[in-house]
Design a protein around this motif. Sequence first.
Motif, PDB file in Angstrom:
ATOM      1  N   SER A   2      43.125-125.716  51.471  1.00 17.87           N
ATOM      2  CA  SER A   2      42.025-126.101  52.352  1.00 17.87           C
ATOM      3  C   SER A   2      42.564-127.028  53.430  1.00 17.87           C
ATOM      4  N   GLY A   3      41.754-127.195  54.488  1.00 19.25           N
ATOM      5  CA  GLY A   3      42.123-128.096  55.561  1.00 19.25           C
ATOM      6  C   GLY A   3      43.121-127.492  56.530  1.00 19.25           C
ATOM      7  N   PHE A   4      43.953-128.370  57.128  1.00 16.93           N
ATOM      8  CA  PHE A   4      44.913-127.931  58.135  1.00 16.93           C
ATOM      9  C   PHE A   4      45.968-126.977  57.577  1.00 16.93           C
ATOM     10  N   PRO A   5      46.548-127.220  56.364  1.00 17.30           N
ATOM     11  CA  PRO A   5      47.540-126.273  55.826  1.00 17.30           C
ATOM     12  C   PRO A   5      46.976-124.863  55.690  1.00 17.30           C
ATOM     13  N   ALA A   6      45.734-124.769  55.230  1.00 20.15           N
ATOM     14  CA  ALA A   6      45.115-123.446  55.112  1.00 20.15           C
ATOM     15  C   ALA A   6      44.914-122.814  56.483  1.00 20.15           C
ATOM     16  N   TRP A   7      44.551-123.642  57.464  1.00 16.43           N
ATOM     17  CA  TRP A   7      44.370-123.113  58.824  1.00 16.43           C
ATOM     18  C   TRP A   7      45.690-122.601  59.387  1.00 16.43           C
ATOM     19  N   TRP A   8      46.774-123.355  59.187  1.00 18.02           N
ATOM     20  CA  TRP A   8      48.087-122.918  59.672  1.00 18.02           C
ATOM     21  C   TRP A   8      48.503-121.617  58.996  1.00 18.02           C
ATOM     22  N   LEU A   9      48.269-121.521  57.680  1.00 19.25           N
ATOM     23  CA  LEU A   9      48.606-120.298  56.958  1.00 19.25           C
ATOM     24  C   LEU A   9      47.720-119.144  57.419  1.00 19.25           C
ATOM     25  N   TRP A  10      46.442-119.437  57.653  1.00 18.30           N
ATOM     26  CA  TRP A  10      45.499-118.403  58.121  1.00 18.30           C
ATOM     27  C   TRP A  10      45.991-117.796  59.433  1.00 18.30           C
ATOM     28  N   ARG A  11      46.377-118.633  60.376  1.00 17.53           N
ATOM     29  CA  ARG A  11      46.867-118.121  61.654  1.00 17.53           C
ATOM     30  C   ARG A  11      48.199-117.373  61.477  1.00 17.53           C
ATOM     31  N   THR A  12      49.077-117.874  60.627  1.00 18.22           N
ATOM     32  CA  THR A  12      50.369-117.227  60.419  1.00 18.22           C
ATOM     33  C   THR A  12      50.192-115.840  59.814  1.00 18.22           C
ATOM     34  N   VAL A  13      49.344-115.742  58.788  1.00 19.21           N
ATOM     35  CA  VAL A  13      49.126-114.451  58.120  1.00 19.21           C
ATOM     36  C   VAL A  13      48.543-113.433  59.084  1.00 19.21           C
ATOM     37  N   TYR A  14      47.516-113.833  59.816  1.00 14.19           N
ATOM     38  CA  TYR A  14      46.877-112.865  60.705  1.00 14.19           C
ATOM     39  C   TYR A  14      47.740-112.550  61.919  1.00 14.19           C
ATOM     40  N   LEU A  15      48.570-113.473  62.318  1.00 13.72           N
ATOM     41  CA  LEU A  15      49.512-113.163  63.390  1.00 13.72           C
ATOM     42  C   LEU A  15      50.482-112.075  62.941  1.00 13.72           C
ATOM     43  N   LEU A  16      51.002-112.214  61.706  1.00 17.28           N
ATOM     44  CA  LEU A  16      51.956-111.226  61.199  1.00 17.28           C
ATOM     45  C   LEU A  16      51.285-109.902  60.863  1.00 17.28           C
ATOM     46  N   LYS A  17      49.991-109.945  60.558  1.00 20.15           N
ATOM     47  CA  LYS A  17      49.278-108.717  60.207  1.00 20.15           C
ATOM     48  C   LYS A  17      48.751-107.978  61.430  1.00 20.15           C
ATOM     49  N   SER A  18      48.848-108.556  62.617  1.00 19.33           N
ATOM     50  CA  SER A  18      48.441-107.834  63.825  1.00 19.33           C
ATOM     51  C   SER A  18      49.204-106.521  63.895  1.00 19.33           C
ATOM     52  N   PRO A  19      48.559-105.449  64.341  1.00 17.55           N
ATOM     53  CA  PRO A  19      49.122-104.107  64.160  1.00 17.55           C
ATOM     54  C   PRO A  19      50.323-103.759  65.018  1.00 17.55           C
ATOM     55  N   SER A  20      50.686-104.568  66.002  1.00 16.54           N
ATOM     56  CA  SER A  20      51.860-104.238  66.819  1.00 16.54           C
ATOM     57  C   SER A  20      52.484-105.522  67.338  1.00 16.54           C
ATOM     58  N   TRP A  21      53.769-105.442  67.709  1.00 14.54           N
ATOM     59  CA  TRP A  21      54.459-106.616  68.227  1.00 14.54           C
ATOM     60  C   TRP A  21      53.884-107.077  69.557  1.00 14.54           C
ATOM     61  N   SER A  22      53.417-106.150  70.371  1.00 15.20           N
ATOM     62  CA  SER A  22      52.831-106.550  71.653  1.00 15.20           C
ATOM     63  C   SER A  22      51.595-107.398  71.429  1.00 15.20           C
ATOM     64  N   ARG A  23      50.774-107.022  70.406  1.00 15.44           N
ATOM     65  CA  ARG A  23      49.575-107.812  70.120  1.00 15.44           C
ATOM     66  C   ARG A  23      49.941-109.138  69.478  1.00 15.44           C
ATOM     67  N   ARG A  24      50.972-109.173  68.670  1.00 20.35           N
ATOM     68  CA  ARG A  24      51.392-110.434  68.066  1.00 20.35           C
ATOM     69  C   ARG A  24      51.826-111.422  69.144  1.00 20.35           C
ATOM     70  N   LEU A  25      52.541-110.916  70.128  1.00 21.98           N
ATOM     71  CA  LEU A  25      52.978-111.800  71.207  1.00 21.98           C
ATOM     72  C   LEU A  25      51.780-112.296  72.020  1.00 21.98           C
TER      73      LEU A  25
END
Length: 701
Positions: free
Chosen positions: A393-416
């Motif tokens: 919970s809190g900031f660590p969960a938020w950082w992990l949330w953004r990291t996971v969804y960034l890596l799960k974006s369907p293409s490298w162009s969208r990740r960038l």
Amino acid sequence: MKRFDQLDWQAEARRRPNRQAMSMTRIIIVGGGFAGVKCARALRKRLSANPCEIVLFSLENNMVFYPLLAEVVGAAINPGAVTVPLRQMLPGVRCRTEEVRQINLAASEVEYEGYDGRLCRMTFDHAVLACGTAVNLSMVPGMADHAFPMKSVGDAMALRFHVTEQLEKADVCDDPERRRWYLSFVVVGGGFTGVEVAGEINDLIRASMRFYGNFTTDEVTVTLVHSRDQILPEVSPTLREFARAKMEQAGIHMMLNARAVSATAEGVEMHDGRILRGATVVCTIGTTAPLLVHRLDVPKKGGRLLTDPDMRVRGTSNLWAVGDCALVVNAYDGQISPTTGQFAERQGRQAAENIVRVLQGQSTRPFSYRPLGQLCGIGERNAVGEILGVRLSGFPAWWLWRTVYLLKSPSWSRRLKVAFDWTWELFFPRDLTHPKINQTERIARAHYRSGDSIFVEGEPAMSFYAIEQGEVEVLRRGPTGQQHLVAVFGPGEFFGEIALLDGTVRIGSVRARSAVEVLVMGKEVFSTISGALTPFRNLVAQALRWRRPRLDLRLSHAWTALQRQPLSAFMEAAPNHHLSLENTFEDTVRMFDRLAVEYLSVLDEKGRLEGIVTRNELFEAFAQGKKPSTKVREFMRADPVAVTPDDTSLMAGELMNKHDIDWLPVVESKNNRCLIGLVRSEKMLRWLVEQSPPDSWYPDR
């Protein structure tokens, strides 16, 4: 004539002359979401060396990364970062932006609407349904008319622009109460989507406060409405409580154990009668099965397709279902798979593996997946989540949330793109652009609660209204400012046309007498239709003839003087001449010619009024080619409007005005329609003219 699918095979054969089209395996996937895209990708990879055609049907030519839609609402990222063109994602897959209407299992073919609107068919060896769910805001009255859904990028952008528009309106509004209304935002639904949207709206507003000088944070209200005692039922109780506490600290109001029962232009009505006023309502509840699923004659439960363990639709051999439209049991824990993106992707991948196994003559495997966990952003760089049993919970969960969804974006162009937008947002304010788009006027629907004002006397005329359900009341102000009821309209009637036709402001106020559903037509659409469609123009003109006396206050008081005059004062004896049900068309024409009358009553053998015949009925019968021997019952106006001696003179006058007639038959009673007399409009008008208006007609003097 060749069928469309045969022509399609021939076209494929011409493109690939080294393969025999009719021997090629065709797999059709319906839906371009997580499940459909993952299935198509896996199939293309596994069958790259095989003569296999993979066709994906999707109404949109892009896949939406739904977990980040709330970030689009909050202007944390741009809409292009959450959409990926299907053709670029799926090389070797034929993508078609056409709607599949139904599936013929016996013939193994899909029926779809082609680019030209015609229904076409395409055969398949295997078909995969990954069509998700459809929005159903109508489960709460008024939500479809007044709430923002959250299903597409268009929904997210519309909501984002609307939020910034409310900030602009509030900044120039001098009325404190109206300003607070502009700054009140209501989000209905406390699941993942509702929590994330509420958090992003709150972040966008509070991060932008420094650019607006006419209101303060105390005037801003973001309310999350949830029907249970805790939000986020998908996570553990401790994380739910953490999310609630953090969101309340950020300024978001929680209404738990509260159920929305209707939505209007003013806000949301709760089950206990409370009204949450707000200019913005977001609805994240209400889904239904797509029409394609409804039309399939296969086992379903709760609108979802029942599947075998390998995700084949029960009772079929070559139809598979994955994602939100399917009810798939997870062999890992024996539970029904939740409708989340990670399960949709795994189901799509394993459905592809099972189809390949069937094509290779191998046995299929049941769906089994150990979920990784859940993450949910709650605003102010806080999140909650459970990853492999570990609670965060809190900031660590938020950082992990953004990291996971960034890596799960369907293409490298969208990740960038996402990474750039998030980095930009760390250093620069969120985008407050609100492009004003002049939308084409259309016919829409609106819902009003009992007592809601639809428009107010003196306002500019912008719309025309037709009542579908409920009643409205028309009010006028007298010389002292007191309002008087002058008319009540119900289903099938309309209002708002007088000011539109005259080019003036509203000459009366209209208020919902009960819960009301209306069709709303913009003034430009009204002008176009009334100018081009003669029957509509005549209907409006007829309504004006009987409404103007009621809406003009002085004439209204004079007209209502008829209320005190008994109907017997105007009643005349019924004419001796009439028709019977056995008279013919020829008899009727001869009687009209001999008597030189404008109408004839049609009575049965007991003297009861069955109908009337006017010159209009005669001419229409002649135009339809009625034979001279045609019985009068076939062309008369059946069950004509009539009054009884117990009705008031005012009611008789209004009926004649409303139906554009100069006379009314008088029958004995509502249950006994024996004709006993006649009332003529000329006699009423002469009485009104002869009267000197007494002071009691003008109660405000």
